[in-house]
Scaffold this motif. Sequence first.
Motif, PDB file in Angstrom:
ATOM      1  N   GLY A   1       0.824  -1.190   0.000  1.00 42.68           N
ATOM      2  CA  GLY A   1       0.000   0.000   0.000  1.00 42.68           C
ATOM      3  C   GLY A   1       0.868   1.252   0.000  1.00 42.68           C
ATOM      4  O   GLY A   1       2.093   1.196  -0.054  1.00 42.68           O
ATOM      5  N   VAL A   2       0.209   2.405   0.085  1.00 42.30           N
ATOM      6  CA  VAL A   2       0.950   3.666   0.059  1.00 42.30           C
ATOM      7  C   VAL A   2       1.779   3.805   1.327  1.00 42.30           C
ATOM      8  O   VAL A   2       1.512   3.189   2.355  1.00 42.30           O
ATOM      9  N   LYS A   3       2.801   4.624   1.256  1.00 43.12           N
ATOM     10  CA  LYS A   3       3.643   4.893   2.408  1.00 43.12           C
ATOM     11  C   LYS A   3       3.384   6.302   2.924  1.00 43.12           C
ATOM     12  O   LYS A   3       3.121   7.220   2.166  1.00 43.12           O
TER      13      LYS A   3
ATOM     14  N   ASP B   1      -6.027  -6.333   1.507  1.00 41.70           N
ATOM     15  CA  ASP B   1      -5.212  -7.129   2.417  1.00 41.70           C
ATOM     16  C   ASP B   1      -5.982  -7.481   3.690  1.00 41.70           C
ATOM     17  O   ASP B   1      -5.794  -8.550   4.272  1.00 41.70           O
ATOM     18  N   LEU B   2      -6.845  -6.580   4.124  1.00 43.70           N
ATOM     19  CA  LEU B   2      -7.574  -6.796   5.374  1.00 43.70           C
ATOM     20  C   LEU B   2      -8.560  -7.948   5.236  1.00 43.70           C
ATOM     21  O   LEU B   2      -8.664  -8.808   6.119  1.00 43.70           O
ATOM     22  N   THR B   3      -9.294  -7.984   4.117  1.00 42.97           N
ATOM     23  CA  THR B   3     -10.243  -9.087   3.916  1.00 42.97           C
ATOM     24  C   THR B   3      -9.506 -10.388   3.637  1.00 42.97           C
ATOM     25  O   THR B   3      -9.936 -11.458   4.080  1.00 42.97           O
TER      26      THR B   3
ATOM     27  N   ARG C   1       0.485  -5.082  15.189  1.00 45.02           N
ATOM     28  CA  ARG C   1      -0.219  -6.315  14.835  1.00 45.02           C
ATOM     29  C   ARG C   1      -1.533  -6.070  14.100  1.00 45.02           C
ATOM     30  O   ARG C   1      -2.199  -7.027  13.695  1.00 45.02           O
ATOM     31  N   THR C   2      -1.933  -4.814  13.955  1.00 45.29           N
ATOM     32  CA  THR C   2      -3.205  -4.484  13.319  1.00 45.29           C
ATOM     33  C   THR C   2      -2.949  -3.579  12.125  1.00 45.29           C
ATOM     34  O   THR C   2      -2.529  -2.431  12.297  1.00 45.29           O
ATOM     35  N   PRO C   3      -3.173  -4.053  10.909  1.00 41.50           N
ATOM     36  CA  PRO C   3      -2.866  -3.238   9.723  1.00 41.50           C
ATOM     37  C   PRO C   3      -3.822  -2.061   9.564  1.00 41.50           C
ATOM     38  O   PRO C   3      -5.000  -2.132   9.935  1.00 41.50           O
TER      39      PRO C   3
ATOM     40  N   VAL D   1      -9.814  -2.653  17.956  1.00 39.09           N
ATOM     41  CA  VAL D   1      -9.904  -3.611  16.845  1.00 39.09           C
ATOM     42  C   VAL D   1      -9.085  -4.849  17.156  1.00 39.09           C
ATOM     43  O   VAL D   1      -9.525  -5.991  16.938  1.00 39.09           O
ATOM     44  N   ASN D   2      -7.897  -4.652  17.679  1.00 41.06           N
ATOM     45  CA  ASN D   2      -7.050  -5.788  18.036  1.00 41.06           C
ATOM     46  C   ASN D   2      -7.665  -6.599  19.172  1.00 41.06           C
ATOM     47  O   ASN D   2      -7.653  -7.836  19.153  1.00 41.06           O
ATOM     48  N   ALA D   3      -8.237  -5.910  20.171  1.00 42.79           N
ATOM     49  CA  ALA D   3      -8.786  -6.599  21.337  1.00 42.79           C
ATOM     50  C   ALA D   3      -9.979  -7.473  20.989  1.00 42.79           C
ATOM     51  O   ALA D   3     -10.171  -8.540  21.585  1.00 42.79           O
ATOM     52  N   PHE D   4     -10.806  -7.029  20.018  1.00 41.48           N
ATOM     53  CA  PHE D   4     -12.040  -7.751  19.713  1.00 41.48           C
ATOM     54  C   PHE D   4     -11.958  -8.560  18.418  1.00 41.48           C
ATOM     55  O   PHE D   4     -12.990  -8.903  17.837  1.00 41.48           O
ATOM     56  N   GLY D   5     -10.757  -8.870  17.978  1.00 44.48           N
ATOM     57  CA  GLY D   5     -10.595  -9.788  16.853  1.00 44.48           C
ATOM     58  C   GLY D   5     -10.836  -9.185  15.497  1.00 44.48           C
ATOM     59  O   GLY D   5     -11.152  -9.924  14.544  1.00 44.48           O
ATOM     60  N   GLY D   6     -10.695  -7.858  15.352  1.00 43.72           N
ATOM     61  CA  GLY D   6     -10.860  -7.226  14.050  1.00 43.72           C
ATOM     62  C   GLY D   6      -9.655  -7.459  13.148  1.00 43.72           C
ATOM     63  O   GLY D   6      -8.608  -7.941  13.589  1.00 43.72           O
ATOM     64  N   HIS D   7      -9.808  -7.092  11.884  1.00 43.52           N
ATOM     65  CA  HIS D   7      -8.769  -7.372  10.893  1.00 43.52           C
ATOM     66  C   HIS D   7      -8.105  -6.130  10.317  1.00 43.52           C
ATOM     67  O   HIS D   7      -7.258  -6.257   9.430  1.00 43.52           O
TER      68      HIS D   7
END
Length: 318
Positions: free
Chosen positions: A69-71, A157-159, A222-224, A190-196
Amino acid sequence: MAGNSQRRNRRTSNKKGMQVGSGGNRRRGLEGKGPTPPAADRKGHKKNRVANAQAKQAASRRPAPRRGGVKGTSEMVVGRNPVFEALRDGVPATTLYVQQYIDNDERVREAIQLAGERGGIHLMEAPRPELDRMTNGLNHQGLVLQVPPYEYAHPEDLTAAAYDNNEEPLIVALDGVTDPRNLGAIIRSVNAFGGHGVVVPERRAAGMTAGAWKSSAGTAARTPVSRVTNLTRALEGYQKAGITVVGLAADGEHTVEDLEALAGPVVVVIGSEGKGLGRLVGETCDYRVRISMPGGAESLNAGVAAGIVLYEVARRRA
């Protein structure tokens, strides 16, 4: 004599002339065609049609990941306390600049020690005029930490990460959230509740700065986070992939606890605390939901609101 002549003529007339051959087709037609293929491979068979339909469905729901993705842009954290806190909280860094002949107080010693313990961070000594130039004259107090550009993920990438883990996608998109601390807090939820992952627009929105890293309490590693030029188009892309888009709005037609769609693949859209969802984003959402607030508060902080909705999604999926 006449009888013999007639018999000869009949024999002559019964002889066959030149015939066109089959070219070996009859012989090949008698040859075997091998074993019968499975029903799923036979065109027109019911099982073949079912297999083709399943393949198309899988292709539409499981997009191929598109890395790279973009930087973002590099960032400078300045000042003794901010530099120390950034190093302590795990904010990515490439170089720690220390002013020559600096007063070696406790914060300076701790910052240098943390940079050495983490590894991969260069320690550079520089004269004060050089640090003034690098920071455009900010009060750096002799310490400057260089944060590298953040590499954002592609929205697909998330899906893809969700489907690779045999999970339904759970993504949070932010519309007009400008405070990096809110972004960091949402990443943490998002990280705590299992999001992507989290999706943010490029303009008029917070990006992955050192402040967002600190607020995420390390979960940003750990969470994109994906950054898109047009949030509405990104949401429409998720809808085409079979994901429900749910917008959080104070005047939503549904309540969070009543919306069954939250149990499936979903993108939760959070607007700004003051203005809420933008018009186009709100019109794009499949559902607009509200959080019941018996206490009468008009609105919630974006990070708090995201945490409530994510908890409800996790509860339904448990």
